[in-house]
Scaffold this active site. Structure first.
Site, PDB file in Angstrom:
ATOM      1  N   CYS A   2       0.842  -1.187   0.000  1.00 18.31           N
ATOM      2  CA  CYS A   2       0.000   0.000   0.000  1.00 18.31           C
ATOM      3  C   CYS A   2       0.882   1.242   0.000  1.00 18.31           C
ATOM      4  CB  CYS A   2      -0.945   0.101   1.199  1.00 18.31           C
ATOM      5  SG  CYS A   2      -2.085  -1.260   1.353  1.00 18.31           S
ATOM      6  N   ARG A  27       3.600  -0.143  -5.001  1.00 22.94           N
ATOM      7  CA  ARG A  27       3.384  -0.727  -3.681  1.00 22.94           C
ATOM      8  C   ARG A  27       2.056  -1.482  -3.583  1.00 22.94           C
ATOM      9  NH1 ARG A  27       6.737   1.242   0.115  1.00 22.94           N
ATOM     10  NH2 ARG A  27       5.291   0.656   1.742  1.00 22.94           N
ATOM     11  N   TRP A  75      -2.894  -2.568  -1.636  1.00 22.48           N
ATOM     12  CA  TRP A  75      -2.655  -3.990  -1.870  1.00 22.48           C
ATOM     13  C   TRP A  75      -3.496  -4.681  -0.810  1.00 22.48           C
ATOM     14  CZ3 TRP A  75      -0.600  -8.315   0.642  1.00 22.48           C
ATOM     15  CH2 TRP A  75      -0.229  -9.372  -0.196  1.00 22.48           C
ATOM     16  N   ASN A 101      -1.497   1.996   5.793  1.00 29.41           N
ATOM     17  CA  ASN A 101      -0.699   0.932   5.175  1.00 29.41           C
ATOM     18  C   ASN A 101      -0.265   0.006   6.301  1.00 29.41           C
ATOM     19  OD1 ASN A 101       1.261  -0.628   3.905  1.00 29.41           O
ATOM     20  ND2 ASN A 101       2.807   0.965   3.975  1.00 29.41           N
ATOM     21  N   GLY A 102      -0.732  -1.241   6.282  1.00 24.39           N
ATOM     22  CA  GLY A 102      -0.351  -2.171   7.348  1.00 24.39           C
ATOM     23  C   GLY A 102      -1.529  -3.036   7.753  1.00 24.39           C
ATOM     24  N   GLU A 488      16.086 -17.593 -10.312  1.00 22.25           N
ATOM     25  CA  GLU A 488      15.694 -16.208 -10.564  1.00 22.25           C
ATOM     26  C   GLU A 488      15.037 -16.071 -11.957  1.00 22.25           C
ATOM     27  OE1 GLU A 488      15.185 -13.645  -8.933  1.00 22.25           O
ATOM     28  OE2 GLU A 488      15.323 -11.973 -10.319  1.00 22.25           O
ATOM     29  N   LYS A 492      11.245 -14.706 -12.584  1.00 20.61           N
ATOM     30  CA  LYS A 492      10.921 -13.568 -13.459  1.00 20.61           C
ATOM     31  C   LYS A 492       9.794 -13.943 -14.413  1.00 20.61           C
ATOM     32  CE  LYS A 492      12.275 -10.892 -11.851  1.00 20.61           C
ATOM     33  NZ  LYS A 492      12.995 -10.841 -10.662  1.00 20.61           N
ATOM     34  N   GLU A 495       6.469 -14.277 -12.518  1.00 20.21           N
ATOM     35  CA  GLU A 495       5.980 -12.994 -11.988  1.00 20.21           C
ATOM     36  C   GLU A 495       5.255 -12.159 -13.033  1.00 20.21           C
ATOM     37  OE1 GLU A 495       8.773 -11.050  -8.590  1.00 20.21           O
ATOM     38  OE2 GLU A 495       9.765 -11.414 -10.490  1.00 20.21           O
ATOM     39  N   HIS A 511      15.800 -36.375 -10.964  1.00 20.47           N
ATOM     40  CA  HIS A 511      15.067 -36.847  -9.793  1.00 20.47           C
ATOM     41  C   HIS A 511      13.602 -36.404  -9.810  1.00 20.47           C
ATOM     42  CE1 HIS A 511      18.724 -38.400  -8.123  1.00 20.47           C
ATOM     43  NE2 HIS A 511      19.311 -37.232  -8.310  1.00 20.47           N
ATOM     44  N   LYS A 610       5.754  -4.358  -4.845  1.00 18.11           N
ATOM     45  CA  LYS A 610       7.205  -4.205  -4.795  1.00 18.11           C
ATOM     46  C   LYS A 610       7.724  -4.336  -3.375  1.00 18.11           C
ATOM     47  CE  LYS A 610      10.991  -2.791  -6.940  1.00 18.11           C
ATOM     48  NZ  LYS A 610      11.438  -4.064  -7.531  1.00 18.11           N
TER      49      LYS A 610
HETATM   50  C1  G6P Z   1       8.447  -8.670  -3.329  1.00 15.94           C
HETATM   51  C2  G6P Z   1       8.925  -8.157  -4.661  1.00 15.94           C
HETATM   52  C3  G6P Z   1      10.165  -8.929  -5.094  1.00 15.94           C
HETATM   53  C4  G6P Z   1      11.236  -8.831  -4.018  1.00 15.94           C
HETATM   54  C5  G6P Z   1      10.724  -9.313  -2.666  1.00 15.94           C
HETATM   55  C6  G6P Z   1      11.700  -8.983  -1.551  1.00 15.94           C
HETATM   56  O1  G6P Z   1       7.952  -9.955  -3.466  1.00 15.94           O
HETATM   57  O2  G6P Z   1       7.903  -8.286  -5.641  1.00 15.94           O
HETATM   58  O3  G6P Z   1      10.660  -8.378  -6.296  1.00 15.94           O
HETATM   59  O4  G6P Z   1      12.329  -9.597  -4.394  1.00 15.94           O
HETATM   60  O5  G6P Z   1       9.494  -8.641  -2.351  1.00 15.94           O
HETATM   61  O6  G6P Z   1      11.785  -7.587  -1.430  1.00 15.94           O
HETATM   62  P1  G6P Z   1      13.019  -6.805  -0.842  1.00 15.94           P
HETATM   63  O7  G6P Z   1      12.631  -5.358  -0.978  1.00 15.94           O
HETATM   64  O8  G6P Z   1      13.142  -7.226   0.584  1.00 15.94           O
HETATM   65  O9  G6P Z   1      14.209  -7.138  -1.635  1.00 15.94           O
END
Ligand code: G6P
Length: 615
Positions: A2, A27, A75, A101-102, A488, A492, A495, A511, A610
């Site tokens: 948020c 956010r 969010w 936010n929270g 990773e 990606k 996501e 396996h 994010k």
């Molecule tokens: C969220 C974001 C990811 C990020 C993760 C950890 O899930 O979408 O892109 O890697 O949080 O966030 P941080 O800010 O702690 O790296």
């Protein structure tokens, strides 16, 4: 998660708040809303969906001005994302309005009590409970808004960054934080409130970051007073001068932030090591490490805690610390670490990695590690973030603002910082000779230029994306230093394109995942020349004989894999330890192009945010 924005001053609060919300949309973007006070009236407009929807609705309803205003981009946590559950929320009398936010964890019991006292609720949110609790305190105790907020917050359990105002006193906004970030922008005759500085950076570079457990009454014509929520103690606010520029948070001609951020990586990595790595002098200088060098050198082990992409950077560092510095490493998901009963001692060094510096699970894990006596070192991107302040020492990645929700440059700059630390410790411990050290520094210095070269393979990546954009599943395989890159790469793709993808250590394929391979299954294999090349080549043969489609990331000039693979994506040669910095690039581009071709929202993928400030 948020984003919250507030404004009080001579400008039109509508413009400031709405533009600010757009900058904070990373956010969360389930719903958005704004509350404005204009012409002796409190006006509220909110809607499910993005800020652009909110703009349309505000214009339609002619809610477009005010000298005081607060806004929210959500969010969803409590209640589905619909118009009613959107913020701002208003108290039963209609006087008080809040953005939050929270999460208020004990909202159900508070709601019961308030309901018994005659309060009613329109939404399913914890936030509506909080604003009515504040109203209840204000009326019962006959106190000002600031005091009512303080008393009410002392009855809550949970996390918050809130902004509240009273339509009967529209010259002040009361703000408070615990667990979620809150910055106050200090202008000449105006104040801004936001989850981070991006909504106000074009107006002022002066900011006060509230600490956890602090609140402030932001009133026009008066200096800001910060107090402890717990005991009302007055605190002298620290006004920070920010370095952030507006250019850094705009798209600079790229179609998406993610693409801009992918292309920024050569510069971002230079910014990460600039002033720290001096190849000509054979030196790595990092204040956070230098000042605590004994802790690192005597560490029994290093425990890395992080979430998401940052956790993948942590996994890469496991190979680096073990290779360069011969220190045992454990890499933990912060969310698991905090709920186990981890064995940590004063001889452990904990490295917490977080782009945002706000991730709730990582923050909680840091607190546990500190309680148990460990030395905690932070690797964050956002300057002044909660994690950077909570840790004993740290190093910023200096990647600049990362707006695309899928992390790219934060990942490679985190790896760069961790490489510097591992090399430095290896050198100090005598595990790396002088000549090796020089060679590593010179090679690391050439990585930005090698990333530039890798970025030039974009057209080849587009062809691969075109060929596999309709795939339903995708497998990513890598070994050694490139196993975390496989994870990773798969993350990606998941996501932003919503294609199911899994990353595996290449040897683990037999396996289980091998059962999935047929002519419909694209398999991305990282097969660079050094390291486990021969072994990976065998894995490629195994995939080939089951008719899987092979997309291989190889070292420039490779001929053997080329004969077997359906597609190759080349990266320049480098030391094995540095290959993740290059092999990541085509995988980022691949997921980007597939998502664009599928018409997905690359910068704001569904359900993600994010900065994850909820547990
Ligand atoms: C969220 C974001 C990811 C990020 C993760 C950890 O899930 O979408 O892109 O890697 O949080 O966030 P941080 O800010 O702690 O790296």
């Amino acid at each position: 998660m948020c984003g919250i924005v507030g404004y009080i001053g001579p400008k039109n609060a509508y413009n400031v708040v709405l533009k600010g919300l757009q900058r904070l949309e990373y956010r969360g973007y389930d719903s958005a809303g704004v509350a404005l006070y204009a012409d002796d009236e409190l006006k509220i407009c909110k809607t499910k969906g993005k800020v652009s929807e909110l703009v349309k609705k505000c214009e339609k309803e002619n809610i477009t001005s005010g000298h005081i205003g607060i806004g929210h981009t959500r969010w969803a946590t409590h209640g589905e994302p619909n118009d009613v559950n959107s913020h701002p929320h208003v108290s039963n009398s209609g006087d008080l309005v809040i953005i939050h936010n929270g999460i208020i964890e004990n909202y159900e019991s508070l709601k019961k009590e308030l309901t018994n006292r005659g309060y009613s609720f329109e939404s399913d949110t914890d936030t509506e409970v909080l604003i009515n609790l504040i109203e209840d305190v204000k009326k019962k105790e006959n106190v000002k808004l600031g005091k009512a907020v303080q008393v009410a917050l002392n009855q809550t359990i949970g996390a918050y960054a809130i902004a509240v105002f009273d339509r009967n006193k529209p010259n002040e906004i009361v703000v408070a934080r615990l667990g979620s970030p809150l910055a106050i922008g200090v202008g000449e005759d105006e104040y801004f409130i936001a989850s981070d500085a991006s909504p106000f950076i074009e107006f002022t570079n002066k900011s006060i970051y509230l600490e956890d457990g602090e609140m402030a009454v932001v009133r026009l014509g008066r200096n800001i007073k910060v107090r402890k929520i717990k005991n009302d103690k007055l605190i002298e606010p620290y006004v920070q001068e920010l370095q952030l520029s507006l250019d850094q948070i705009e798209k600079a001609g790229y179609e998406h932030f993610m693409l801009k951020e992918i292309y920024e990586q050569p510069e971002a990595i230079k910014d990460t090591y600039r002033g720290r790595m001096l190849p000509e002098k054979g030196l790595i200088r990092m204040a956070g490490i230098d000042d605590n060098i004994e802790k690192f050198l005597n560490a029994r082990r290093i425990i890395v805690i992080a979430c998401g992409t940052s956790w993948h950077a942590g996994l890469v560092s496991e190979y680096l610390f073990e290779d360069f510095a011969r220190i045992p490493v454990e890499v933990e998901y912060a969310s698991e670490f905090r709920y186990r009963n981890p064995i940590i001692t004063e001889d452990d060094v904990v490295i917490a990695i977080s782009q945002s510096g706000e991730t709730a699970d990582t923050m909680a894990a840091i607190k546990i590690a500190k309680e148990k006596g460990a030395f905690v070192f932070g690797v964050c991107n956002v300057v002044g973030s909660s994690i950077s302040r909570e840790t004993h020492a740290g190093a910023y990645t200096h990647a600049g603002p990362e707006i695309g929700v899928a992390s790219t440059k934060a990942f490679t700059t985190q790896i760069t910082i961790l490489t510097l630390i591992a090399l430095k410790l290896g050198k100090q411990k005598g595990e790396i000779s002088n000549s090796q050290f020089h060679a590593y520094l010179n090679e690391l210095d050439s990585i930005p230029e090698k990333i530039e070269r890798t970025l030039q393979t974009n057209d080849a990546v587009i062809k691969v994306a075109e060929a596999y954009k309709k795939a339903k599943n995708c497998l990513y395989l890598g070994r050694g230093h490139n196993f975390p890159v496989a994870l990773e790469g798969a993350l990606k793709l998941k996501e932003i394109s919503y294609i199911h993808a899994e990353g595996y250590p290449a040897a683990e394929m037999k396996h289980g995942p091998i059962a999935l391979i047929d002519e419909m299954m694209p398999v991305v294999v990282i097969a660079t020349k050094k390291g486990h090349y021969e072994k990976v080549v065998s894995n490629i043969q195994e995939i080939k004989s089951r008719k899987g489609k092979i997309i291989a990331v190889v070292t420039e000039g490779d001929t053997s894999v080329k004969q077997m693979a359906d597609h190759i994506l080349e990266v320049p040669d480098t030391f094995e330890e540095f290959t993740p910095l290059l092999t990541t690039i085509p995988l980022q581009l691949l997921s980007y192009h597939i998502a664009v071709m599928l018409g997905k929202n690359v910068d704001q993928p569904r359900n993600l945010a994010k900065s994850v400030t909820v547990e």
